[in-house]
Design a protein around this motif. Sequence first.
Motif, mmCIF file in Angstrom:
data_model
loop_
_atom_site.group_PDB
_atom_site.id
_atom_site.type_symbol
_atom_site.label_atom_id
_atom_site.label_comp_id
_atom_site.label_asym_id
_atom_site.label_seq_id
_atom_site.Cartn_x
_atom_site.Cartn_y
_atom_site.Cartn_z
ATOM 1 N N GLY A 60 -21.417 -18.483 -25.463
ATOM 2 C CA GLY A 60 -22.053 -17.369 -24.786
ATOM 3 C C GLY A 60 -23.445 -17.740 -24.339
ATOM 4 N N ARG A 61 -24.108 -16.792 -23.702
ATOM 5 C CA ARG A 61 -25.470 -16.975 -23.231
ATOM 6 C C ARG A 61 -26.364 -15.885 -23.819
ATOM 7 N NH1 ARG A 61 -23.506 -21.296 -22.436
ATOM 8 N NH2 ARG A 61 -22.973 -22.189 -20.398
ATOM 9 N N ILE A 62 -27.587 -16.270 -24.170
ATOM 10 C CA ILE A 62 -28.559 -15.359 -24.768
ATOM 11 C C ILE A 62 -29.823 -15.392 -23.919
ATOM 12 C CG2 ILE A 62 -29.994 -14.904 -26.799
ATOM 13 C CD1 ILE A 62 -27.841 -16.305 -28.473
ATOM 14 N N VAL A 63 -30.422 -14.225 -23.707
ATOM 15 C CA VAL A 63 -31.683 -14.156 -22.972
ATOM 16 C C VAL A 63 -32.805 -13.802 -23.944
ATOM 17 C CG1 VAL A 63 -32.918 -13.137 -21.028
ATOM 18 C CG2 VAL A 63 -30.424 -13.341 -20.935
ATOM 19 N N GLY A 64 -33.859 -14.600 -23.946
ATOM 20 C CA GLY A 64 -35.064 -14.297 -24.709
ATOM 21 C C GLY A 64 -36.177 -13.919 -23.750
ATOM 22 N N VAL A 65 -36.884 -12.820 -24.051
ATOM 23 C CA VAL A 65 -37.884 -12.292 -23.117
ATOM 24 C C VAL A 65 -39.209 -12.078 -23.847
ATOM 25 C CG1 VAL A 65 -38.416 -10.504 -21.431
ATOM 26 C CG2 VAL A 65 -36.019 -11.092 -21.904
ATOM 27 N N ASP A 66 -40.254 -12.620 -23.274
ATOM 28 C CA ASP A 66 -41.626 -12.455 -23.769
ATOM 29 C C ASP A 66 -42.347 -11.504 -22.817
ATOM 30 O OD1 ASP A 66 -44.242 -12.700 -24.646
ATOM 31 O OD2 ASP A 66 -44.509 -14.732 -23.859
ATOM 32 N N VAL A 67 -42.658 -10.298 -23.323
ATOM 33 C CA VAL A 67 -43.364 -9.303 -22.516
ATOM 34 C C VAL A 67 -44.801 -9.204 -23.011
ATOM 35 C CG1 VAL A 67 -43.417 -6.917 -21.707
ATOM 36 C CG2 VAL A 67 -41.220 -8.005 -22.211
ATOM 37 N N ALA A 68 -45.753 -9.436 -22.148
ATOM 38 C CA ALA A 68 -47.172 -9.286 -22.475
ATOM 39 C C ALA A 68 -47.795 -8.313 -21.485
ATOM 40 C CB ALA A 68 -47.879 -10.637 -22.441
ATOM 41 N N GLU A 69 -49.056 -8.045 -21.667
ATOM 42 C CA GLU A 69 -49.724 -7.088 -20.787
ATOM 43 C C GLU A 69 -49.868 -7.594 -19.361
ATOM 44 O OE1 GLU A 69 -51.198 -6.227 -24.976
ATOM 45 O OE2 GLU A 69 -50.713 -7.982 -23.770
ATOM 46 N N THR A 70 -49.785 -8.914 -19.169
ATOM 47 C CA THR A 70 -50.038 -9.486 -17.850
ATOM 48 C C THR A 70 -48.822 -10.173 -17.237
ATOM 49 O OG1 THR A 70 -50.834 -11.539 -18.866
ATOM 50 C CG2 THR A 70 -52.476 -9.835 -18.365
ATOM 51 N N TYR A 71 -47.712 -10.284 -17.967
ATOM 52 C CA TYR A 71 -46.551 -11.005 -17.429
ATOM 53 C C TYR A 71 -45.297 -10.671 -18.228
ATOM 54 C CZ TYR A 71 -46.977 -14.021 -21.518
ATOM 55 O OH TYR A 71 -47.041 -14.478 -22.812
ATOM 56 N N VAL A 72 -44.146 -10.997 -17.631
ATOM 57 C CA VAL A 72 -42.861 -11.054 -18.338
ATOM 58 C C VAL A 72 -42.289 -12.440 -18.116
ATOM 59 C CG1 VAL A 72 -40.558 -10.102 -18.607
ATOM 60 C CG2 VAL A 72 -42.425 -8.599 -17.920
ATOM 61 N N ASP A 73 -41.915 -13.103 -19.205
ATOM 62 C CA ASP A 73 -41.367 -14.451 -19.146
ATOM 63 C C ASP A 73 -39.987 -14.415 -19.778
ATOM 64 O OD1 ASP A 73 -40.800 -17.239 -20.093
ATOM 65 O OD2 ASP A 73 -42.740 -17.639 -19.185
ATOM 66 N N ALA A 74 -38.932 -14.773 -19.038
ATOM 67 C CA ALA A 74 -37.555 -14.710 -19.530
ATOM 68 C C ALA A 74 -36.903 -16.082 -19.452
ATOM 69 C CB ALA A 74 -36.741 -13.703 -18.726
ATOM 70 N N THR A 75 -36.124 -16.421 -20.485
ATOM 71 C CA THR A 75 -35.382 -17.675 -20.515
ATOM 72 C C THR A 75 -33.951 -17.386 -20.944
ATOM 73 O OG1 THR A 75 -37.388 -18.898 -21.108
ATOM 74 C CG2 THR A 75 -35.286 -20.017 -21.432
ATOM 75 N N VAL A 76 -32.989 -17.988 -20.250
ATOM 76 C CA VAL A 76 -31.587 -17.912 -20.647
ATOM 77 C C VAL A 76 -31.253 -19.159 -21.456
ATOM 78 C CG1 VAL A 76 -29.202 -17.700 -19.891
ATOM 79 C CG2 VAL A 76 -31.017 -16.619 -18.569
ATOM 80 N N TYR A 77 -30.597 -18.951 -22.605
ATOM 81 C CA TYR A 77 -30.218 -20.040 -23.508
ATOM 82 C C TYR A 77 -28.705 -20.054 -23.702
ATOM 83 C CZ TYR A 77 -35.163 -19.732 -24.897
ATOM 84 O OH TYR A 77 -36.537 -19.691 -24.905
ATOM 85 N N ASP A 78 -28.167 -21.241 -24.026
ATOM 86 C CA ASP A 78 -26.795 -21.291 -24.517
ATOM 87 C C ASP A 78 -26.798 -20.966 -26.010
ATOM 88 O OD1 ASP A 78 -27.492 -23.656 -25.937
ATOM 89 O OD2 ASP A 78 -26.819 -24.939 -24.288
ATOM 90 N N LEU A 79 -25.632 -20.983 -26.644
ATOM 91 C CA LEU A 79 -25.561 -20.554 -28.043
ATOM 92 C C LEU A 79 -26.266 -21.531 -28.979
ATOM 93 C CD1 LEU A 79 -24.225 -17.978 -29.231
ATOM 94 C CD2 LEU A 79 -22.549 -19.510 -30.275
ATOM 95 N N ALA A 80 -26.454 -22.779 -28.538
ATOM 96 C CA ALA A 80 -27.209 -23.750 -29.324
ATOM 97 C C ALA A 80 -28.699 -23.662 -29.041
ATOM 98 C CB ALA A 80 -26.707 -25.162 -29.049
ATOM 99 N N LEU A 81 -29.101 -22.625 -28.286
ATOM 100 C CA LEU A 81 -30.488 -22.343 -27.927
ATOM 101 C C LEU A 81 -31.113 -23.452 -27.081
ATOM 102 C CD1 LEU A 81 -31.866 -20.510 -31.106
ATOM 103 C CD2 LEU A 81 -30.711 -19.587 -29.078
ATOM 104 N N GLY A 82 -30.274 -24.032 -26.246
ATOM 105 C CA GLY A 82 -30.770 -24.919 -25.199
ATOM 106 C C GLY A 82 -31.107 -24.096 -23.966
ATOM 107 N N ALA A 83 -32.279 -24.310 -23.382
ATOM 108 C CA ALA A 83 -32.722 -23.521 -22.231
ATOM 109 C C ALA A 83 -31.915 -23.897 -20.988
ATOM 110 C CB ALA A 83 -34.205 -23.745 -21.990
ATOM 111 N N LEU A 84 -31.494 -22.853 -20.235
ATOM 112 C CA LEU A 84 -30.683 -23.046 -19.039
ATOM 113 C C LEU A 84 -31.368 -22.562 -17.765
ATOM 114 C CD1 LEU A 84 -27.253 -21.821 -20.459
ATOM 115 C CD2 LEU A 84 -28.047 -24.181 -20.249
ATOM 116 N N GLY A 85 -32.192 -21.521 -17.876
ATOM 117 C CA GLY A 85 -32.844 -20.969 -16.689
ATOM 118 C C GLY A 85 -34.054 -20.151 -17.087
ATOM 119 N N HIS A 86 -35.041 -20.106 -16.207
ATOM 120 C CA HIS A 86 -36.313 -19.446 -16.518
ATOM 121 C C HIS A 86 -36.758 -18.576 -15.356
ATOM 122 C CE1 HIS A 86 -40.812 -19.416 -16.381
ATOM 123 N NE2 HIS A 86 -40.627 -18.975 -17.612
#
Length: 387
Positions: A60-86
């Motif tokens: 499967g795929r997992i999305v991790g999202v960092d929300v701060a007051e000045t930006y949103v940063d999102a990364t899609v990972y595979d199940l082994a937590l390898g980054a696939l897209g940003h």
Amino acid sequence: MFELGPSARQELARHTGLSPATVATLVTEFLSEGVLRVATVENNTGGRPQERLTIDPERGRIVGVDVAETYVDATVYDLALGALGHGEVALDEQENDPAYVVDGIVRAIEAAVEAGGIERERIIGVGVSMPGHVHPDAGVSVFAPNWDWHDVRIEELLEKSLPAPVYVDNPLKAVVLSEMWFGVGRVVDSMAVVNLGTGVGAGIALDGALIRGTTNNAGEWGHTLLELDGRPCRCGRRGCVEAYLGAPGLRTTLAEIDPDHPTLRQSRQRDFVEAVADGLATGDPALTVLALRTSRYLAAALGDLVNLLNIPSVAFTGWTSEALAEWLLPAVRDELRHHVLPGSLAGLTVEPSRVPGNAVALGMAAFTLQQFLTRLGLASPVGTRPR
């Protein structure tokens, strides 16, 4: 298995301290759900073939999202937590409407999904870190002072727009989990991960467990006292660490040093911090004083944290840390001996985080992976390092 890589059952038993029978049962369950797969089969002379198991990244795929007051940063990972897209979206730090922030989160996720060529139906969970006080069990942003948010049901708002279950938490919890799994936590069991950005805080792990506190509010080191009756802080108190070490605090310090300095013309926080880094690289006198003064503030505040917890390691993360670590951390290390008790100073390491990519997004992906395993009936203790 994140730590060891492809592993035999016997190796997993030795590493975890679990019995071979328990490991065999768990492995069977993980294999049946497609979370693990057999990587190789080794034929040992005179014995049974030995399987080496690995996490199946294609589950499967997992999305991790960092929300701060000045930006949103999102990364899609595979199940082994390898980054696939940003994907990244800038936020107006003066805009605080929840709908505006949710729209920024959705757009950042869409950009990451597109960059990674990900099929939406393969996403099994989205982990979103929100600044301020968060109740992850209720999916509520309880208090975000910079946005003047109170009891915003952010999880509900996001699930209306996103294709998978959503898990929300605080960035301090996310950075320390990523450090426990992929950083200095592979060497030590107790640490603080100091995050410097618009706000300031410290994720804390003791004896291999993430410290949340009674209401998930542990780690608000930025709202401990640095100077009695000092600068006003956005939390309503005066003299907080954040009022001196957050990005707005750096601006206040520079205005005290040189009220007419051209760097103060930068209105956006990240532009201001980047301009400070550029000026330090050229030896700007006022900015050099700013860095030294800020290092003293940081060492004093860090000394309190180390004396309180007696931790052997401090890792720095966050966009302000990344921009200014080259100038801040050497001076902090020199200054710490004036603030840390000798018994806690010996062996103390203070270093930039070496977690790859965005530590907040990676930590949120790890939390979301744990939530996914729980939904499958393969529960693991949330907020611990792999053992």
